[in-house]
Design a protein around this motif. Structure first.
Motif, PDB file in Angstrom:
ATOM      1  N   SER A   1       0.791  -1.124   0.029  1.00  0.00           N
ATOM      2  CA  SER A   1       0.064  -0.080  -0.059  1.00  0.00           C
ATOM      3  C   SER A   1       0.850   1.140  -0.020  1.00  0.00           C
ATOM      4  CB  SER A   1      -1.019   0.203   1.172  1.00  0.00           C
ATOM      5  OG  SER A   1      -0.257  -0.022   2.362  1.00  0.00           O
ATOM      6  N   GLN A   2       1.920   1.190   0.559  1.00  0.00           N
ATOM      7  CA  GLN A   2       2.970   2.434   0.333  1.00  0.00           C
ATOM      8  C   GLN A   2       3.430   2.635  -0.822  1.00  0.00           C
ATOM      9  OE1 GLN A   2       3.220   4.617   3.036  1.00  0.00           O
ATOM     10  NE2 GLN A   2       2.321   3.384   4.866  1.00  0.00           N
ATOM     11  N   GLU A   3       3.771   1.572  -1.611  1.00  0.00           N
ATOM     12  CA  GLU A   3       4.468   1.741  -2.981  1.00  0.00           C
ATOM     13  C   GLU A   3       3.166   2.570  -3.694  1.00  0.00           C
ATOM     14  OE1 GLU A   3       7.421   1.821  -5.525  1.00  0.00           O
ATOM     15  OE2 GLU A   3       7.600   1.223  -3.255  1.00  0.00           O
ATOM     16  N   MET A   4       2.012   1.892  -3.313  1.00  0.00           N
ATOM     17  CA  MET A   4       0.895   2.380  -4.265  1.00  0.00           C
ATOM     18  C   MET A   4       0.585   3.892  -4.025  1.00  0.00           C
ATOM     19  SD  MET A   4      -1.911  -0.622  -4.661  1.00  0.00           S
ATOM     20  CE  MET A   4      -1.398  -2.244  -5.437  1.00  0.00           C
ATOM     21  N   LEU A   5       0.499   4.270  -2.886  1.00  0.00           N
ATOM     22  CA  LEU A   5       0.323   5.408  -2.429  1.00  0.00           C
ATOM     23  C   LEU A   5       1.469   6.471  -2.909  1.00  0.00           C
ATOM     24  CD1 LEU A   5      -0.699   5.174   1.367  1.00  0.00           C
ATOM     25  CD2 LEU A   5      -2.203   5.852  -0.643  1.00  0.00           C
TER      26      LEU A   5
END
Length: 193
Positions: free
Chosen positions: A30-34
């Protein structure tokens, strides 16, 4: 020897599984997508800001052009008004000169001066009821009496028109005899006859 190969292959397999696990975990976290969404959003914002700056500069240019046009129109209107005042002054002086020469006042047919942009100017200023924009002054050695001179006699114009109408005279002849406009004669006949 086979056992060593199996252990090595299992060890390599475990290392590959761990590598792929951490790689996919990092890749689809989720961090990478954000972070990807944040970067795309920042790019979009910079594009919008650039387009907005271009639009604002275009609006500023157009507003400056419009202000220049309005100032130009105002200057032209002022020049036209000065010219109208000058023509009225010249007309008044010529009327005074005619009075001095002949002792009578010349008849002025229409009051507004000729201007090619007269109707546009009058609409801009707020006077949209201009019927004609032409000055015609009739100056003759034997001037005919004006309608105001006719009304100075002992009978009003209306009574004279009605008397002549009752005698059977045509409206054109009445207008010519009393030096009153034909429409005024017809209006008096329609209202009072």
């Amino acid at each position: 020897m086979e056992e060593i190969l199996v252990v090595i292959s299992c060890f390599v397999n475990i290392i590959l599984w761990l590598f792929l696990f951490f790689y996919f975990k990092k890749r689809f976290s989720s961090q990478e997508m954000l972070e990807d969404i944040r970067q795309e959003f920042e790019k979009l914002l910079t594009d919008i800001q650039g387009q907005t700056d271009r639009d604002i500069s275009l609006v500023d240019e157009k507003s400056k052009e419009l202000k220049d046009l309005i100032e130009n129109a105002d200057q032209r209107i002022k020049a036209i008004k000065r010219e109208q005042r000058r023509q009225k002054k010249d007309e008044a002086e010529s009327i005074k000169a005619q009075k001095l020469v002949t002792g009578t006042e010349p008849v002025t047919m229409l009051q507004n001066p000729v201007y090619p942009l007269g109707n546009i100017v009058n609409r801009y200023v707020g006077n949209s009821e201009v019927v004609s924009t032409r000055v015609e002054t009739v100056i003759s050695p034997n001037p005919t009496p004006s309608p105001s001179d006719v009304t100075k006699n002992d009978k009003p114009v209306r009574e004279k028109v009605l008397e002549l109408w009752k005698l059977g005279m045509e409206p054109e002849l009445i207008a010519e005899k009393l030096t009153v406009s034909l429409t005024e004669i017809r209006m008096i006949i329609d209202m009072y006859a």
